[in-house]
Design a protein around this motif. Structure first.
Motif, PDB file in Angstrom:
ATOM      1  N   PRO A 183      19.067  52.494  21.840  1.00 28.01           N
ATOM      2  CA  PRO A 183      18.381  51.270  22.264  1.00 28.01           C
ATOM      3  C   PRO A 183      19.300  50.272  22.964  1.00 28.01           C
ATOM      4  CG  PRO A 183      17.882  51.766  19.972  1.00 28.01           C
ATOM      5  CD  PRO A 183      18.920  52.739  20.413  1.00 28.01           C
ATOM      6  N   VAL A 184      20.561  50.188  22.539  1.00 28.38           N
ATOM      7  CA  VAL A 184      21.481  49.227  23.153  1.00 28.38           C
ATOM      8  C   VAL A 184      21.783  49.624  24.594  1.00 28.38           C
ATOM      9  CG1 VAL A 184      23.810  48.256  23.001  1.00 28.38           C
ATOM     10  CG2 VAL A 184      22.481  48.631  20.927  1.00 28.38           C
ATOM     11  N   LYS A 185      22.026  50.910  24.820  1.00 25.09           N
ATOM     12  CA  LYS A 185      22.318  51.374  26.183  1.00 25.09           C
ATOM     13  C   LYS A 185      21.088  51.272  27.078  1.00 25.09           C
ATOM     14  CE  LYS A 185      26.088  54.489  25.053  1.00 25.09           C
ATOM     15  NZ  LYS A 185      26.572  55.879  25.103  1.00 25.09           N
ATOM     16  N   LYS A 186      19.928  51.543  26.503  1.00 23.66           N
ATOM     17  CA  LYS A 186      18.693  51.438  27.271  1.00 23.66           C
ATOM     18  C   LYS A 186      18.437  49.988  27.684  1.00 23.66           C
ATOM     19  CE  LYS A 186      13.910  52.901  27.156  1.00 23.66           C
ATOM     20  NZ  LYS A 186      12.876  53.586  26.384  1.00 23.66           N
ATOM     21  N   ARG A 187      18.671  49.056  26.751  1.00 22.76           N
ATOM     22  CA  ARG A 187      18.523  47.637  27.073  1.00 22.76           C
ATOM     23  C   ARG A 187      19.509  47.209  28.146  1.00 22.76           C
ATOM     24  NH1 ARG A 187      19.599  45.280  22.122  1.00 22.76           N
ATOM     25  NH2 ARG A 187      18.544  46.930  21.024  1.00 22.76           N
ATOM     26  N   LYS A 188      20.730  47.742  28.068  1.00 20.40           N
ATOM     27  CA  LYS A 188      21.752  47.405  29.061  1.00 20.40           C
ATOM     28  C   LYS A 188      21.345  47.899  30.447  1.00 20.40           C
ATOM     29  CE  LYS A 188      26.572  47.983  30.192  1.00 20.40           C
ATOM     30  NZ  LYS A 188      27.379  49.127  30.555  1.00 20.40           N
ATOM     31  N   LEU A 189      20.786  49.110  30.528  1.00 23.02           N
ATOM     32  CA  LEU A 189      20.310  49.639  31.810  1.00 23.02           C
ATOM     33  C   LEU A 189      19.207  48.754  32.395  1.00 23.02           C
ATOM     34  CD1 LEU A 189      20.121  53.484  31.162  1.00 23.02           C
ATOM     35  CD2 LEU A 189      21.558  52.331  32.828  1.00 23.02           C
ATOM     36  N   GLU A 190      18.267  48.361  31.559  1.00 26.38           N
ATOM     37  CA  GLU A 190      17.171  47.508  32.028  1.00 26.38           C
ATOM     38  C   GLU A 190      17.669  46.135  32.453  1.00 26.38           C
ATOM     39  OE1 GLU A 190      14.021  48.283  32.666  1.00 26.38           O
ATOM     40  OE2 GLU A 190      14.631  50.330  32.216  1.00 26.38           O
ATOM     41  N   LYS A 191      18.637  45.604  31.720  1.00 30.97           N
ATOM     42  CA  LYS A 191      19.198  44.291  32.045  1.00 30.97           C
ATOM     43  C   LYS A 191      19.925  44.331  33.387  1.00 30.97           C
ATOM     44  CE  LYS A 191      21.701  40.689  29.589  1.00 30.97           C
ATOM     45  NZ  LYS A 191      22.512  40.392  28.412  1.00 30.97           N
ATOM     46  N   GLU A 192      20.689  45.413  33.618  1.00 31.60           N
ATOM     47  CA  GLU A 192      21.382  45.556  34.899  1.00 31.60           C
ATOM     48  C   GLU A 192      20.383  45.684  36.040  1.00 31.60           C
ATOM     49  OE1 GLU A 192      23.848  48.968  34.305  1.00 31.60           O
ATOM     50  OE2 GLU A 192      25.456  47.809  33.362  1.00 31.60           O
ATOM     51  N   LYS A 193      19.320  46.445  35.812  1.00 31.51           N
ATOM     52  CA  LYS A 193      18.302  46.617  36.848  1.00 31.51           C
ATOM     53  C   LYS A 193      17.619  45.292  37.176  1.00 31.51           C
ATOM     54  CE  LYS A 193      14.220  49.331  37.937  1.00 31.51           C
ATOM     55  NZ  LYS A 193      13.330  50.401  37.485  1.00 31.51           N
ATOM     56  N   ARG A 194      17.260  44.527  36.135  1.00 35.88           N
ATOM     57  CA  ARG A 194      16.621  43.224  36.362  1.00 35.88           C
ATOM     58  C   ARG A 194      17.546  42.274  37.119  1.00 35.88           C
ATOM     59  NH1 ARG A 194      15.955  41.163  31.335  1.00 35.88           N
ATOM     60  NH2 ARG A 194      15.923  43.119  30.232  1.00 35.88           N
ATOM     61  N   TYR A 195      18.839  42.296  36.767  1.00 38.11           N
ATOM     62  CA  TYR A 195      19.811  41.419  37.420  1.00 38.11           C
ATOM     63  C   TYR A 195      19.906  41.724  38.913  1.00 38.11           C
ATOM     64  CZ  TYR A 195      24.270  39.264  38.614  1.00 38.11           C
ATOM     65  OH  TYR A 195      25.247  38.522  39.221  1.00 38.11           O
ATOM     66  N   LEU A 196      20.005  43.001  39.256  1.00 39.55           N
ATOM     67  CA  LEU A 196      20.121  43.376  40.661  1.00 39.55           C
ATOM     68  C   LEU A 196      18.832  43.082  41.425  1.00 39.55           C
ATOM     69  CD1 LEU A 196      22.103  46.704  40.336  1.00 39.55           C
ATOM     70  CD2 LEU A 196      22.926  44.580  41.340  1.00 39.55           C
ATOM     71  N   MET A 197      17.682  43.358  40.812  1.00 39.13           N
ATOM     72  CA  MET A 197      16.412  43.096  41.480  1.00 39.13           C
ATOM     73  C   MET A 197      16.184  41.606  41.677  1.00 39.13           C
ATOM     74  SD  MET A 197      14.001  45.999  39.784  1.00 39.13           S
ATOM     75  CE  MET A 197      12.551  45.575  40.728  1.00 39.13           C
ATOM     76  N   LYS A 198      16.661  40.807  40.750  1.00 49.39           N
ATOM     77  CA  LYS A 198      16.535  39.353  40.861  1.00 49.39           C
ATOM     78  C   LYS A 198      17.292  38.832  42.086  1.00 49.39           C
ATOM     79  CE  LYS A 198      18.210  35.281  38.479  1.00 49.39           C
ATOM     80  NZ  LYS A 198      18.974  34.845  37.318  1.00 49.39           N
ATOM     81  N   HIS A 199      18.373  39.513  42.432  1.00 52.71           N
ATOM     82  CA  HIS A 199      19.183  39.091  43.563  1.00 52.71           C
ATOM     83  C   HIS A 199      18.893  39.878  44.838  1.00 52.71           C
ATOM     84  CE1 HIS A 199      21.467  36.205  41.301  1.00 52.71           C
ATOM     85  NE2 HIS A 199      21.661  37.107  40.356  1.00 52.71           N
ATOM     86  N   GLY A 200      17.736  40.524  44.899  1.00 48.82           N
ATOM     87  CA  GLY A 200      17.271  41.108  46.149  1.00 48.82           C
ATOM     88  C   GLY A 200      17.693  42.540  46.423  1.00 48.82           C
ATOM     89  N   TRP A 201      18.212  43.245  45.440  1.00 51.25           N
ATOM     90  CA  TRP A 201      18.619  44.628  45.638  1.00 51.25           C
ATOM     91  C   TRP A 201      17.466  45.562  45.288  1.00 51.25           C
ATOM     92  CZ3 TRP A 201      23.513  46.681  46.937  1.00 51.25           C
ATOM     93  CH2 TRP A 201      24.489  45.725  47.184  1.00 51.25           C
ATOM     94  N   THR A 202      17.402  46.693  45.973  1.00 53.60           N
ATOM     95  CA  THR A 202      16.513  47.778  45.596  1.00 53.60           C
ATOM     96  C   THR A 202      17.316  48.678  44.676  1.00 53.60           C
ATOM     97  OG1 THR A 202      15.441  47.666  47.741  1.00 53.60           O
ATOM     98  CG2 THR A 202      15.076  49.649  46.446  1.00 53.60           C
ATOM     99  N   VAL A 203      16.812  48.913  43.476  1.00 55.70           N
ATOM    100  CA  VAL A 203      17.577  49.641  42.462  1.00 55.70           C
ATOM    101  C   VAL A 203      16.892  50.971  42.173  1.00 55.70           C
ATOM    102  CG1 VAL A 203      18.508  49.560  40.120  1.00 55.70           C
ATOM    103  CG2 VAL A 203      18.307  47.466  41.434  1.00 55.70           C
ATOM    104  N   TRP A 204      17.703  52.029  42.214  1.00 57.70           N
ATOM    105  CA  TRP A 204      17.238  53.345  41.808  1.00 57.70           C
ATOM    106  C   TRP A 204      18.096  53.810  40.662  1.00 57.70           C
ATOM    107  CZ3 TRP A 204      16.489  56.469  46.955  1.00 57.70           C
ATOM    108  CH2 TRP A 204      15.417  55.922  47.660  1.00 57.70           C
ATOM    109  N   GLN A 205      17.478  54.042  39.528  1.00 60.27           N
ATOM    110  CA  GLN A 205      18.179  54.625  38.383  1.00 60.27           C
ATOM    111  C   GLN A 205      17.775  56.088  38.322  1.00 60.27           C
ATOM    112  OE1 GLN A 205      16.867  52.173  35.135  1.00 60.27           O
ATOM    113  NE2 GLN A 205      18.740  50.981  35.206  1.00 60.27           N
ATOM    114  N   VAL A 206      18.731  56.972  38.516  1.00 66.42           N
ATOM    115  CA  VAL A 206      18.413  58.398  38.577  1.00 66.42           C
ATOM    116  C   VAL A 206      19.348  59.193  37.684  1.00 66.42           C
ATOM    117  CG1 VAL A 206      17.449  58.345  40.897  1.00 66.42           C
ATOM    118  CG2 VAL A 206      19.872  58.721  40.609  1.00 66.42           C
ATOM    119  N   ARG A 207      18.836  60.315  37.224  1.00 66.84           N
ATOM    120  CA  ARG A 207      19.663  61.294  36.540  1.00 66.84           C
ATOM    121  C   ARG A 207      20.165  62.276  37.586  1.00 66.84           C
ATOM    122  NH1 ARG A 207      16.267  63.934  31.980  1.00 66.84           N
ATOM    123  NH2 ARG A 207      17.940  65.436  32.220  1.00 66.84           N
ATOM    124  N   GLU A 208      21.303  62.868  37.324  1.00 67.95           N
ATOM    125  CA  GLU A 208      21.880  63.807  38.283  1.00 67.95           C
ATOM    126  C   GLU A 208      20.964  65.008  38.500  1.00 67.95           C
ATOM    127  OE1 GLU A 208      26.077  66.161  38.994  1.00 67.95           O
ATOM    128  OE2 GLU A 208      25.872  64.769  37.328  1.00 67.95           O
TER     129      GLU A 208
END
Length: 136
Positions: free
Chosen positions: A92-117
């Motif tokens: 849960p901590v890592k999942k929250r961190k991923l979502e927080k990073e995504k929200r931060y980048l999207m807030k500042h105008g970035w298009t974010v893709w979180q993908v698995r290899e």
């Protein structure tokens, strides 16, 4: 009267200055020593890097955007590709961190893709078409 007018003018000026600073500040991407070289730790990331180079993009690896480290960044279209492992979704901590990073980048105008290899390898050509369509 003039003192009250002066205080009122200063208060309005500070309010406008502070609000414009909060609205227009953008995190500046900072590069490390290896940002200009192809990635070595992931075959899918390396394949994506070289394919984007052939399409004329300038991909950068391990770019620090504000407080987030982006695995692969395209600065001209403001695209951030973040790789994650399946284990990251179990904690849960890592999942929250991923979502927080995504929200931060999207807030500042970035298009974010979180993908698995694995997903990137499976849908590689579709992903490349989507990235190329982002260019205007």
């Amino acid at each position: 009267m003039s003192l009250a007018l002066l205080l009122w003018t200063v208060a309005i000026f500070l309010t406008v200055l502070l609000s414009s600073y909060l609205i227009y500040r953008q995190p500046i991407p900072t590069f490390n020593a290896y940002s200009f070289y192809p990635p070595v730790h992931s075959p899918a990331l390396r394949k994506t890097y070289f394919t984007l180079k052939t399409y004329g993009f300038l991909p950068y690896t391990s770019v620090q955007v504000g407080r987030v480290t982006v695995d692969l960044a395209l600065l001209d279209v403001k695209l951030a590709i973040l790789f994650y492992s399946p284990e990251d979704l179990l904690h849960p901590v890592k999942k929250r961190k991923l979502e927080k990073e995504k929200r931060y980048l999207m807030k500042h105008g970035w298009t974010v893709w979180q993908v698995r290899e694995r997903e990137l390898n499976r849908h590689f050509h579709q992903t490349m078409r989507q990235i190329v369509s982002l260019r205007k």
